[in-house]
Motif scaffolding. Structure first.
Motif, mmCIF file in Angstrom:
data_model
loop_
_atom_site.group_PDB
_atom_site.id
_atom_site.type_symbol
_atom_site.label_atom_id
_atom_site.label_comp_id
_atom_site.label_asym_id
_atom_site.label_seq_id
_atom_site.Cartn_x
_atom_site.Cartn_y
_atom_site.Cartn_z
ATOM 1 N N THR A 68 12.103 -76.170 12.549
ATOM 2 C CA THR A 68 12.723 -77.198 11.712
ATOM 3 C C THR A 68 11.729 -77.838 10.747
ATOM 4 O O THR A 68 10.647 -78.256 11.160
ATOM 5 N N GLU A 69 12.115 -77.940 9.484
ATOM 6 C CA GLU A 69 11.303 -78.657 8.491
ATOM 7 C C GLU A 69 12.108 -79.819 7.925
ATOM 8 O O GLU A 69 13.310 -79.922 8.173
ATOM 9 N N ARG A 70 11.451 -80.669 7.161
ATOM 10 C CA ARG A 70 12.131 -81.874 6.651
ATOM 11 C C ARG A 70 13.399 -81.498 5.894
ATOM 12 O O ARG A 70 14.437 -82.115 6.035
ATOM 13 N N GLN A 71 13.289 -80.471 5.074
ATOM 14 C CA GLN A 71 14.398 -80.153 4.166
ATOM 15 C C GLN A 71 15.498 -79.349 4.836
ATOM 16 O O GLN A 71 16.537 -79.103 4.214
ATOM 17 N N ALA A 121 15.436 -72.130 4.344
ATOM 18 C CA ALA A 121 14.847 -73.053 3.366
ATOM 19 C C ALA A 121 13.415 -73.440 3.748
ATOM 20 O O ALA A 121 12.771 -74.225 3.040
ATOM 21 N N ASN A 122 12.881 -72.903 4.833
ATOM 22 C CA ASN A 122 11.499 -73.225 5.258
ATOM 23 C C ASN A 122 10.514 -72.979 4.115
ATOM 24 O O ASN A 122 10.651 -71.981 3.376
ATOM 25 N N THR A 123 9.540 -73.889 4.001
ATOM 26 C CA THR A 123 8.547 -73.710 2.930
ATOM 27 C C THR A 123 7.146 -73.442 3.472
ATOM 28 O O THR A 123 6.220 -73.201 2.684
ATOM 29 N N THR A 124 6.936 -73.539 4.761
ATOM 30 C CA THR A 124 5.609 -73.230 5.324
ATOM 31 C C THR A 124 5.213 -71.818 4.888
ATOM 32 O O THR A 124 6.018 -70.885 4.975
ATOM 33 N N ARG A 125 3.979 -71.672 4.368
ATOM 34 C CA ARG A 125 3.540 -70.381 3.822
ATOM 35 C C ARG A 125 2.605 -69.682 4.813
ATOM 36 O O ARG A 125 1.824 -70.334 5.515
ATOM 37 N N ALA A 126 2.682 -68.360 4.824
ATOM 38 C CA ALA A 126 1.782 -67.557 5.663
ATOM 39 C C ALA A 126 1.032 -66.593 4.750
ATOM 40 O O ALA A 126 1.658 -65.872 3.967
ATOM 41 N N ARG A 127 -0.294 -66.594 4.852
ATOM 42 C CA ARG A 127 -1.126 -65.720 4.007
ATOM 43 C C ARG A 127 -1.890 -64.770 4.918
ATOM 44 O O ARG A 127 -2.575 -65.205 5.866
ATOM 45 N N ALA A 128 -1.746 -63.475 4.652
ATOM 46 C CA ALA A 128 -2.429 -62.494 5.515
ATOM 47 C C ALA A 128 -3.942 -62.622 5.355
ATOM 48 O O ALA A 128 -4.450 -62.762 4.235
ATOM 49 N N ILE A 129 -4.657 -62.563 6.480
ATOM 50 C CA ILE A 129 -6.126 -62.600 6.414
ATOM 51 C C ILE A 129 -6.638 -61.232 5.961
ATOM 52 O O ILE A 129 -7.561 -61.114 5.179
ATOM 53 N N GLY A 130 -6.016 -60.197 6.437
ATOM 54 C CA GLY A 130 -6.389 -58.833 6.040
ATOM 55 C C GLY A 130 -5.124 -58.056 5.731
ATOM 56 O O GLY A 130 -4.368 -58.401 4.824
ATOM 57 N N THR A 131 -4.880 -57.042 6.555
ATOM 58 C CA THR A 131 -3.685 -56.215 6.371
ATOM 59 C C THR A 131 -2.442 -57.008 6.748
ATOM 60 O O THR A 131 -2.450 -57.766 7.721
ATOM 61 N N CYS A 170 8.640 -80.688 16.361
ATOM 62 C CA CYS A 170 7.977 -79.713 17.225
ATOM 63 C C CYS A 170 7.827 -80.399 18.576
ATOM 64 O O CYS A 170 6.970 -81.269 18.753
ATOM 65 N N SER A 171 8.706 -80.028 19.505
ATOM 66 C CA SER A 171 8.678 -80.681 20.813
ATOM 67 C C SER A 171 7.594 -80.073 21.685
ATOM 68 O O SER A 171 7.188 -78.926 21.483
ATOM 69 N N ALA A 172 7.159 -80.876 22.646
ATOM 70 C CA ALA A 172 6.137 -80.444 23.602
ATOM 71 C C ALA A 172 4.921 -79.837 22.899
ATOM 72 O O ALA A 172 4.536 -78.695 23.168
#
Ligand SMILES: Cc1cc2nc3c(=O)[nH]c(=O)nc-3n(C[C@H](O)[C@H](O)[C@H](O)COP(=O)(O)OP(=O)(O)OC[C@H]3O[C@@H](n4cnc5c(N)ncnc54)[C@H](O)[C@@H]3O)c2cc1C
Length: 559
Positions: free
Chosen positions: A193-196, A203-213, A229-231
């Motif tokens: 869950t995100e704010r929006q 609609a999630n905006t969290t970005r993931a950038r590959a370190i390598g492959t 984010c519970s617990a």
């Protein structure tokens, strides 16, 4: 003792106050749950499971254990953002009662049995244990459920599952925030869950950038914010984030592979209506190390496996909370006198109690049926399809009833019910949650429509389950025929979805009770829930109901 016997003029003499419902066996007097367990187990494994749950029920019903539930919610978790030297630590401190409740759950295998046992009825057995534990305390059920539910999603990425699954399946609770490989057991959480948007995770905006492959199993860095984010003291989380190829699922541990703290900033803990023992946080990922789980761009398809299992637990949890509320209401009224008689003996109170007991019977029957479907789904495609649609239908119905029952059970206690010292007040504050998280009511209804549209066989299998009860009650048969007519109308389905799902859910509960419950229960359920001999509030059952027989099945006994 009769009301007229109360001694006069002694302000220090406490009279007509029921003893607390404690030091009793939570399982022994719960006939609906015991019947449900027996139904889905063969004689041998059923007897063994009953013995196991009897022993757990005795343990959990002890006054000191029931008190842990109260303490864990009174002494709420506290966020420690920094240590005393100024290092960022992002830790949450819990009261001792939280840790004891976690141990009681993990040692009983409520987080693990279906994945560690060869027993074909392991989901049902687990459901029985969780039915007991959840009655004591609900906040601790959150990380226990998430640790249970994560396994099918983890298994989509076998090399990750081979590392994390054995750690998560340990029966030792280890609360230390240290690298997972140094621990005797780990816990899992989830952050979608995100704010929006929570329902609309795309609609999630969290970005993931590959370190390598790029791709499944590979390393990424995440940047973004999660609104719930519970617990957050769990050791690892499944997280949704946008990568180059679309929304994907990632495993985020609290420590990096170098045993460094992974950037995982807990901004604050939410101040919540209920579920106060549990820490629910807002978190920030700031170049946080992660591994992709499942195919890139298939994040929802990957995490939905986890979500399906948490939704099962929402239904089981709701049935369990309903059971505790009903037990408290029956107990209170069995000891409390008014107008010269015990409340439980008075016709109108009997009507209320029997109606609440019916709700508990129906919730329990649906919860255990769902657990049995999860068992069967492991080796049958049709059972998996049934479970797919039944999960949303049952979650919608049983979690919606949770608050209704808690409210009415509170009223049975009179003023005592509204006071925080009584467990019923806490149960009431807890009661709306299961219908909100893991997909709120409308989302469940839309999920039912989606399942039926994508694979109409799922709905056919569900209706076949309703057909199983044919011949048991003519009123039920007539209602089912009419339901089928209504289901054949495809117009405005989205607009009518709640009504459709409600009918399907009530039909499932009636089908189960007609087939498996005593006639007193199924007659009253069909009469009151299907053919309309009932008002809107509880306590409006018709005059032909066998009130005593219904209440007897749910009445707990102390001592
Ligand atoms: C105590 C607590 C703990 C939580 N813990 C976690 C956690 O650990 N991890 C996590 O990821 N999330 C967690 N959540 C978040 C929870 O799962 C979301 O709040 C929930 O999914 C709803 O999302 P939302 O709050 O963004 O509401 P929205 O998505 O804005 O929905 C608002 C309402 O609109 C309805 N709605 C949505 N779409 C439609 C539609 N198409 N048609 C009709 N109605 C619609 C919904 O049913 C809901 O009633 C937690 C929530 C709570 C309250």
């Amino acid at each position: 003792m009769k009301a007229r016997d109360f001694a006069a003029n002694d302000p220090f003499d406490v009279q007509n106050q029921p003893p607390p419902l404690e030091d009793y066996n939570l399982w022994e007097f719960d006939r609906p749950a015991r019947d449900a367990l027996a139904l889905y187990c063969d004689d041998n494994s059923g007897a063994q499971a009953d013995t196991e749950t009897l022993s757990y029920g005795a343990r959990l019903g002890r006054a000191e254990v029931l008190r842990l539930g109260e303490l864990a919610n009174r002494y709420e978790p506290e966020l420690r953002t920094y240590d005393r030297f100024g290092h960022r630590i992002d830790e949450v401190e819990f009261h001792e009662s939280w840790h004891r409740l976690m141990s009681l759950s993990i040692e009983a295998g409520i987080h693990s049995t279906p994945w560690t046992s060869a027993d074909s009825g392991a989901h049902v057995r687990r459901a029985a244990m969780s039915h007991l534990k959840h009655q004591v305390e609900q906040g601790t059920s959150c990380p226990v459920t998430m640790t249970f539910a994560v396994v099918p999603s983890l298994r989509i990425q076998p090399e990750i599952a081979s590392v994390w699954e054995p750690r998560a399946m340990s029966r030792q609770y280890d609360p230390r925030l240290i690298p997972a490989h140094q621990k005797t057991g780990v816990l899992f959480g989830m952050a979608m869950t995100e704010r929006q948007g929570g329902s609309d995770v795309r609609a999630n905006t969290t970005r993931a950038r590959a370190i390598g492959t790029r791709g499944p199993g590979n390393e990424y860095l995440l940047r973004g914010h999660k609104w719930f984010c519970s617990a957050p003291m769990c050791d690892a989380f499944l997280v949704l984030a946008q990568s180059e190829g679309g929304l994907s699922c990632f495993l985020v541990p609290r420590f990096t592979p170098d045993d460094e703290r992974n950037p995982f900033q807990i901004q604050r803990l939410k101040s919540k209506l209920g579920n106060r023992s549990n820490a629910s946080s807002e978190i920030v990922f700031d170049d946080t190390w992660a591994q992709m789980v499942g195919e890139e761009g298939r994040g929802v398809a990957t995490i939905i496996e986890m979500v399906r299992h948490t939704r099962l637990d929402c239904t089981l949890g709701a049935a369990s909370l309903i059971r505790r509320c009903v037990a408290e209401a029956c107990h209170h009224t069995a000891y409390r006198y008014a107008f010269g008689r015990r409340l439980i003996e008075q016709p109108l109170m009997k009507n209320v109690l029997a109606d609440l007991c019916l709700e508990s019977e129906a919730a329990t029957a649906a919860g255990f049926r769902l657990a049995a479907a999860f068992d069967a789904a492991q080796h049958s495609e049709d059972a998996a399809r049934f479970a797919r649609i039944a999960t949303a239908i049952a979650k919608y119905q049983v979690t919606k009833k949770e608050t209704d029952v808690a409210r009415e059970a509170m009223e049975c206690h009179g003023g005592n019910g509204y006071v925080e010292e009584a467990p019923i007040a806490r149960l009431f504050r807890e009661s709306p949650l299961n219908s909100i998280w893991e997909g709120s009511g409308n989302v469940q209804c839309l999920d039912v429509l989606r399942a039926a549209q994508r694979d109409p066989e799922t709905l056919s299998l569900f209706v076949a389950e309703l057909d199983e009860a044919r011949g048991g009650d003519a009123r039920y048969d007539g209602w089912l025929d009419a339901l089928k007519d209504r289901l054949s109308d495809p117009s405005d389905l989205e607009l009518r979805a709640r009504r459709v799902v409600e009918e399907l859910a009530t039909g499932l509960q009636a089908s189960l009770l007609v087939r498996h419950a005593p006639a007193a229960v199924s007659d009253a359920f069909v009469a009151s829930r299907l053919v309309g001999e009932r008002g809107r509030a509880y306590g409006t059952l018709g005059r032909d109901v066998d009130f005593d027989a219904i209440i007897e099945r749910s009445l707990p006994q102390v001592g």
